[in-house]
Design an enzyme around this catalytic site. Structure first.
Site, PDB file in Angstrom:
ATOM      1  N   CYS A 102       0.621   1.250-104.139  1.00  0.00           N
ATOM      2  CA  CYS A 102       1.636   1.275-103.101  1.00  0.00           C
ATOM      3  C   CYS A 102       1.315   1.864-101.968  1.00  0.00           C
ATOM      4  O   CYS A 102       1.238   1.129-100.900  1.00  0.00           O
ATOM      5  CB  CYS A 102       3.024   2.212-103.597  1.00  0.00           C
ATOM      6  SG  CYS A 102       3.910   1.350-104.844  1.00  0.00           S
ATOM      7  N   HIS A 142       6.639   5.086 -97.711  1.00  0.00           N
ATOM      8  CA  HIS A 142       5.563   5.553 -98.675  1.00  0.00           C
ATOM      9  C   HIS A 142       4.143   5.757 -97.952  1.00  0.00           C
ATOM     10  O   HIS A 142       3.221   5.717 -98.641  1.00  0.00           O
ATOM     11  CB  HIS A 142       5.382   4.620 -99.769  1.00  0.00           C
ATOM     12  CG  HIS A 142       5.251   5.251-100.920  1.00  0.00           C
ATOM     13  ND1 HIS A 142       5.215   4.502-102.106  1.00  0.00           N
ATOM     14  CD2 HIS A 142       4.792   6.517-101.447  1.00  0.00           C
ATOM     15  CE1 HIS A 142       4.874   5.377-103.336  1.00  0.00           C
ATOM     16  NE2 HIS A 142       4.702   6.779-102.727  1.00  0.00           N
TER      17      HIS A 142
END
Length: 498
Positions: free
Chosen positions: A90, A145
Site C-alpha cells: 500500500c 496512507h
C-alpha cells in the site's frame, strides 16, 4: 446623427456605427472566450483502488460482476496491458504515484500503520503540487496512507482539501488478528479508526455501518468538488478504500453481483466512476479531462472469497511476481487519446506525475524522479515505445526482488509468500501463507505472462545484461539482500508521536 448634451460637453453619436462597433466588440469577446476555453489546461482525475487485481475489471476478463463505466474508459480511450506499480504494498505503491519516484528513493516501504512516525517528506514534490503551481484546484478523497500525523496529510502536500481515512480500513480493533482478544487488548495493537477532514479528526471512531457508506460518501465529496470547480482546472485524486478487506458495500449494491460481496464492492466502485463521468458530462467537461483508473497492487489472495483475481498472472499482493505488481489501468481523454486503443508497452504509476506535468505545462520536481512522460503512448503515436529501459520492483524493506526490461522479466533470488495452490480464506478470515524461495529466473513476458517457464539457462546473455542494470540500480537505491546501501536514497518525513 444626434447631438446629446451633458452639461458643457457635447457628443455626436452615429448609431449605425455604434451598432457595428458593439457587434465587433461582442465578436472579439466571444473569440477571446473561445481561445481561452481552448487553451484551458485539462482537468485531471485519478481513481485509485486498493488491492484490485489485474483480472478484476470487465475489460480485463472479470466474471461474475460488471464494470461498464470503468470499461467505457477503455472503449473511449486506452487500455494498458503492461502497467505496473513499483511495489505490491500500500504505502510504498502510493508514494510512487504521488511523487513519480520508486518508493525506495523517497524512503517509504511497506504499509504505514497508526503507530508510524514517518510519512511523505515535505521536500518531495507531489503530483498535486505540480498542479497547484499551475493554478489548479486540488482535492484528495479516500485512503491516503502516506503518514497519518497532521504534517503528512494531503493538505500539507499540495491538496486544497482532504476527506478520508489516513490508512487502510483494516487497521482498527476488528482486524482478524485480534478478534480473539478483549477490546482493551485489541486497542493496544489497533486503535480506533478515525475519519479525517483536512488535518482534523471529524469522526474518531468509524463503525462497520459507516464503512458500508464510505464508497458513496467519497463519491459525493468528489462530485461536489467537480461541481464547485467546474469553471477552473482541477486535479481530483479519488482513492477508494475498497476492495481492501474488510469488504463493505452499501445496501443498494448488496447482493447485486454474482460474485458475492467482492463483486458487489467492485460494482459499487464502478457506480462511483459512473457518477464522476456523469458530472463531467453535466458540466461539459468531458472533452477536457484526463481520467485514469488503476489500482495500488494485486489481490490479497490469502483472503480467498473476499479478494479478487490476478487473472492469468502469478501470485498477488505482497509479491513481485506479475500478480502483485501488474495492475489494470484504463485512461480516457477525448481528442487526445484515440478511442479503443490497447497499449502493450511497459508503463507504470511512477509515470503519471511527469505525464500530467507535460499535459498541463507544469514543471517537474527539482529533486530527481524515476517516472517518464508517456504522452506518446497515450496519444497512440505510431511506433511509440516505452520510455523505460527497465522498471524495478522492491518489496519488504529495501529488498530488490525483480525487474522488467522490454519483454524480459528477471526474478532475483528471494523469499516470497505463496498459497502453493491452496484456496484462500472464507468470509473475511485469511489463511496463512507458505514461504517459498526463488532462484535467478528469467521469463519472456511476450509469451509467458504467467511466469511458468524459466528460460534463464536458454538466454545467459540476456541474464548477464539485465544483471548489469540490476547492479547499477542497487548502487543508486540500495538492496537489503546484497547489503548495498544506495547512494541516492532520500529520507522520509519524520515526526514525534502525538
Amino acid at each position: 446623427m444626434r447631438d446629446v448634451g451633458f452639461g458643457t460637453v457635447s457628443y455626436v453619436i452615429d448609431f449605425p456605427l455604434m451598432r457595428f462597433l458593439s457587434l465587433l466588440l461582442l465578436a472579439s469577446s466571444l473569440l477571446s472566450f473561445g481561445l481561452l476555453a481552448k487553451e484551458r489546461p485539462p482537468n485531471i482525475i485519478i481513481m485509485f483502488t486498493d488491492d484490485q487485481g489485474y483480472g478484476d475489471l470487465g475489460c480485463y476478463g472479470a466474471k461474475g460482476f460488471k464494470t461498464p463505466h470503468i470499461d467505457s474508459l477503455a472503449k473511449d480511450g486506452m487500455k494498458f496491458t503492461d502497467f505496473y506499480v513499483s511495489s505490491p504494498v500500500c504505502s510504498a505503491s502510493r508514494v510512487s504515484l504521488m511523487t513519480g519516484c520508486y518508493h525506495e528513493r523517497v524512503g517509504i516501504s511497506g504499509a504505514l500503520g497508526p503507530s508510524s512516525t514517518i510519512g511523505i517528506n515535505p521536500e518531495e514534490t507531489t503530483i498535486a503540487e505540480v498542479c497547484k503551481a499551475k493554478g489548479y484546484a486540488t482535492a484528495a478523497v479516500g485512503k491516503w496512507h502516506l503518514g497519518h500525523l497532521p504534517k503528512f496529510l494531503p493538505t500539507n502536500h499540495g491538496f486544497d482539501q482532504y476527506f478520508g481515512l489516513p490508512y487502510a480500513n483494516d487497521m482498527w480493533p476488528f482486524h482478524p488478528s485480534v478478534l480473539h482478544l478483549p477490546m482493551q487488548e485489541r486497542l493496544k495493537k489497533w486503535p480506533k479508526l478515525a475519519l479525517i477532514g483536512g488535518t482534523k479528526i471529524i469522526d474518531p471512531e468509524i463503525t462497520s455501518e459507516e464503512q458500508r457508506q464510505l464508497t458513496s460518501r467519497y463519491t459525493q465529496k468528489a462530485v461536489a468538488f467537480i461541481r464547485r470547480n467546474k469553471k477552473k482546472p482541477f486535479f481530483l485524486y479519488l482513492a477508494h478504500s475498497q476492495p481492501h478487506v474488510p469488504l463493505y458495500v452499501s445496501d443498494k449494491f448488496q447482493g447485486k453481483s454474482r460474485a458475492g460481496v467482492f463483486g458487489d464492492v467492485i460494482e459499487e466502485i464502478d457506480w462511483s466512476m459512473g457518477e464522476i463521468l456523469k458530472a463531467l458530462k453535466t458540466f461539459k467537461l468531458e472533452d477536457n479531462t484526463l481520467v485514469v483508473f488503476t489500482s495500488d497492487n494485486g489481490p490479497w489472495l490469502s483472503y480467498g472469497d473476499h479478494c479478487g483475481t490476478a487473472g492469468p498472472l502469478r501470485e498477488g499482493k505482497g509479491t513481485c511476481w506479475e500478480g502483485g505488481v501488474r495492475v489494470p489501468c484504463v485512461a480516457r481523454w477525448p481528442g487526445t487519446i484515440p478511442a479503443g486503443m490497447v497499449c502493450s508497452e511497459v508503463a507504470g504509476t511512477i509515470d503519471l506525475l511527469p505525464t500530467v506535468a507535460k499535459a498541463i505545462g507544469g514543471k517537474l520536481p527539482k529533486l530527481s524522479i524515476d517516472g517518464k512522460d508517456i504522452t506518446p503512448l497515450l496519444k497512440g503515436k505510431k511506433n511509440a515505445r516505452s520510455p523505460h529501459d527497465a522498471l524495478f520492483f522492491h518489496c519488504k524493506t529495501t529488498e530488490l526482488q525483480a525487474m522488467r526490461s522490454g519483454k524480459w522479466k528477471l526474478i532475483l533470488p528471494h523469499k516470497y509468500r505463496t498459497l502453493n495452490g491452496r484456496e484462500g480464506g472464507k468470509d473475511g478470515i485469511p489463511v496463512k501463507y507458505d514461504w517459498a524461495e526463488s532462484s535467478l529466473e528469467l521469463y519472456d513476458m511476450s509469451k509467458d505472462v504467467g511466469e511458468t517457464k524459466n528460460v534463464a539457462t536458454d538466454h545467459p546473455e540476456v541474464v548477464s545484461e539485465l544483471l548489469e542494470k540490476v547492479r547499477a540500480h542497487r548502487m543508486e537505491l540500495g538492496d537489503r539482500l546484497t547489503k548495498v546501501q544506495g547512494l541516492e536514497r532520500r529520507e522520509p518525513g519524520r515526526a514525534r508521536p502525538r
